[in-house]
Write an enzyme that holds these catalytic residues in place. Sequence first.
Site, mmCIF file in Angstrom:
data_model
loop_
_atom_site.group_PDB
_atom_site.id
_atom_site.type_symbol
_atom_site.label_atom_id
_atom_site.label_comp_id
_atom_site.label_asym_id
_atom_site.label_seq_id
_atom_site.Cartn_x
_atom_site.Cartn_y
_atom_site.Cartn_z
ATOM 1 N N GLY A 85 0.825 -1.210 0.000
ATOM 2 C CA GLY A 85 0.000 0.000 0.000
ATOM 3 C C GLY A 85 0.856 1.255 0.000
ATOM 4 N N GLY A 144 -14.634 -3.354 -19.784
ATOM 5 C CA GLY A 144 -13.870 -4.579 -19.987
ATOM 6 C C GLY A 144 -13.613 -4.810 -21.461
ATOM 7 N N THR A 201 12.717 -5.607 8.110
ATOM 8 C CA THR A 201 12.950 -4.167 7.949
ATOM 9 C C THR A 201 14.450 -3.871 7.992
ATOM 10 O OG1 THR A 201 10.823 -3.656 8.931
ATOM 11 C CG2 THR A 201 12.451 -1.886 8.945
ATOM 12 N N GLN A 202 15.124 -4.475 8.971
ATOM 13 C CA GLN A 202 16.573 -4.268 9.085
ATOM 14 C C GLN A 202 17.281 -4.663 7.789
ATOM 15 O OE1 GLN A 202 18.428 -6.019 12.588
ATOM 16 N NE2 GLN A 202 16.480 -5.973 13.652
ATOM 17 N N GLY A 214 1.261 3.259 -2.411
ATOM 18 C CA GLY A 214 0.532 4.337 -3.072
ATOM 19 C C GLY A 214 -0.344 5.112 -2.095
ATOM 20 N N HIS A 258 -16.008 6.934 -18.559
ATOM 21 C CA HIS A 258 -15.739 6.344 -17.237
ATOM 22 C C HIS A 258 -15.846 7.405 -16.134
ATOM 23 C CE1 HIS A 258 -14.034 2.426 -18.543
ATOM 24 N NE2 HIS A 258 -13.803 3.092 -19.657
ATOM 25 N N CYS A 269 -18.978 1.988 -19.957
ATOM 26 C CA CYS A 269 -18.176 1.620 -21.132
ATOM 27 C C CYS A 269 -18.656 0.279 -21.717
ATOM 28 C CB CYS A 269 -16.701 1.636 -20.795
ATOM 29 S SG CYS A 269 -15.718 1.924 -22.268
ATOM 30 N N LEU A 270 -17.969 -0.834 -21.457
ATOM 31 C CA LEU A 270 -18.500 -2.107 -21.953
ATOM 32 C C LEU A 270 -19.871 -2.366 -21.332
ATOM 33 C CD1 LEU A 270 -18.029 -4.605 -23.704
ATOM 34 C CD2 LEU A 270 -17.001 -5.711 -21.722
ATOM 35 N N ASP A 282 15.120 -5.716 -6.179
ATOM 36 C CA ASP A 282 14.735 -6.218 -7.512
ATOM 37 C C ASP A 282 15.761 -5.731 -8.526
ATOM 38 O OD1 ASP A 282 12.388 -6.983 -6.341
ATOM 39 O OD2 ASP A 282 11.150 -5.398 -7.240
ATOM 40 N N GLU A 331 -16.139 7.039 -13.043
ATOM 41 C CA GLU A 331 -15.451 6.641 -11.810
ATOM 42 C C GLU A 331 -14.036 7.223 -11.724
ATOM 43 O OE1 GLU A 331 -15.942 4.750 -14.408
ATOM 44 O OE2 GLU A 331 -14.269 3.386 -14.767
HETATM 45 N N1 GLN Z 1 -14.187 -3.218 -25.180
HETATM 46 C C1 GLN Z 1 -14.986 -2.058 -25.357
HETATM 47 C C2 GLN Z 1 -14.394 -1.092 -26.373
HETATM 48 O O1 GLN Z 1 -13.257 -1.181 -26.707
HETATM 49 C C3 GLN Z 1 -15.209 -1.356 -24.034
HETATM 50 C C4 GLN Z 1 -13.967 -0.767 -23.471
HETATM 51 C C5 GLN Z 1 -14.063 -0.460 -21.999
HETATM 52 O O2 GLN Z 1 -14.952 -0.943 -21.311
HETATM 53 N N2 GLN Z 1 -13.124 0.303 -21.473
HETATM 54 O O3 GLN Z 1 -15.085 -0.210 -26.842
#
Ligand code: GLN
Length: 532
Positions: free
Chosen positions: A15, A353, A191-192, A17, A506, A380-381, A147, A508
């Site tokens: 965490g 998606g 941690t050390q 971020g 989007h 979106c999707l 890394d 969100e």
């Molecule tokens: N796969 C869909 C597209 O490319 C939706 C993309 C998404 O949900 N971000 O339009």
Amino acid sequence: MKYIIVTGGVLSGLGKGITVSSMGKLLESRGLSVTAIKIDPYLNCDAGTMNPYQHGEVFVLDDGSEVDLDLGNYERFLDTSLTKDHNITTGKAYRAVIEKERRGDYLGQTVQIIPHITDEIRNMIKEAAEKSGVDVTLVELGGTVGDIESMPFLEAVRQLHIEIGHQNCMFVHITLVPVMSVVGEQKTKPTQHSVKELRAIGIRPDAIVCRAKSPLSKSIKEKISLFCDVPTTAVISAPDAQSIYRVPLILEEQGLTDFLLERLGVPSSSEDLKEWRAFLDRLENPESEVSVAIVGKYTHLKDSYISHFEALHHCGAFTKSKVNIRWVEAEDEKPGGTAIQLEGVDGVVVPGGFGKRGALGKIEAARYARENKIPFLGICLGFQLAVVEFCRNVLGLEGANSTEFNKNTPHPVVDILPEQKGVKNLGGTMRLGAQDVIVQEGSKAQMLYESTTISERHRHRYEINPDYIKQIEDSGLKFTGRSPDKIRMEIAELSDHPYFVASQFHPELKSRPARPAPLYVGLLKAILEGKK
Ligand code: GLN
């Protein structure tokens, strides 16, 4: 310009971020301007081509860059808008150096990791910081000290410290303090070791933030101080918190902000976290409880939907309701599989998606919400599939689909954007970033946004096929948001339903604690209204 470089030790997923975002919030609360940069030591040039299962959500900025999800945390905590310069990857640094080499910029020189890659990284950090014009820049180094991938970045920040001077640059190291369940004692050895590793590279941490299940005891703090050569006041305990938004207060209580300011020699004003505390108060003292399903195919890794999760919690605080998320697996394609998982839920979100897997479950979810009049938000999707569902089950267009899933569908109600047809490279080529949307007067969306022109972030290649719009609208699914040229459908709303709203963009991604995303607010308000 002051820099705080944050490294991580012991293991990933601590965490970091949230700690970086919280430190930024705390510095802001003392009247300083702050920005944050995330370094990802992978060879991808950006996060756009990465599977959410590997990397969590791909966050999208206004400028259309596809970045690490930590930039979402920075934006939410700092209430700022970042740019592509704020996410540096190994791929980006190497690409820039190799392009320069091909142009002949290094003519005569042997191009090497030190100094060429490390110089490039240093310049990228400084450029992003200077362009922001802030007082303090936080730089979060992804990965774990030790890394191989992180080495050039650690070397670059070591050099940066020398270049800009000790008084302008400090290091904070985040580690884990585990408890062996049998003994029940907090253990400092990891941690050390990780501090030892860091010092071998030439970096001496000024402060150590220790993630642990419970607060560190005084004696453990003293032990870490002694063995890791930092003052006890600089050993900060970061126990698991009830909410990520409480973390700034946990760090503040231990004097971290004063320590940072003193170390960097920055004068500050007195703390102002009034608005933040008020938000937290609403979040932690809800008056009602609602359940919202997120129907997706990456539900095993919750980080894949982090912005939806956060947006729902911002709205929960706003409406004083506790939002219980029910993760619903869209891949359950047994007859009624998704619908069974949705039984009894108060609201449904179908997020974005890509690809066919899980599409059927998402279509099912949209049908279930539409038929049972359950508040629904498709993103979106989720927007595209809500339209597919409507075409199949209301318009009776059998086999209606998106050409993303079936190129030969008899009814391509969702189709590729014309300008995407010739696209060959997949990285950074979608319709991306902030785009204006014109919202219809009197629509639900217009009432929620309180505006007819909005700007929201996009990430897609497909769109609602214009040939089907009239037919769809005539049957009751109205497109109440469109691109300014009216060609692209951006928002759909079902009449005769408490809340069936979907957007191509989007929302969100721009939700903030103090400014929750309007379409999510609408969802929660509809749920609460229905419960009255
Ligand atoms: N796969 C869909 C597209 O490319 C939706 C993309 C998404 O949900 N971000 O339009």
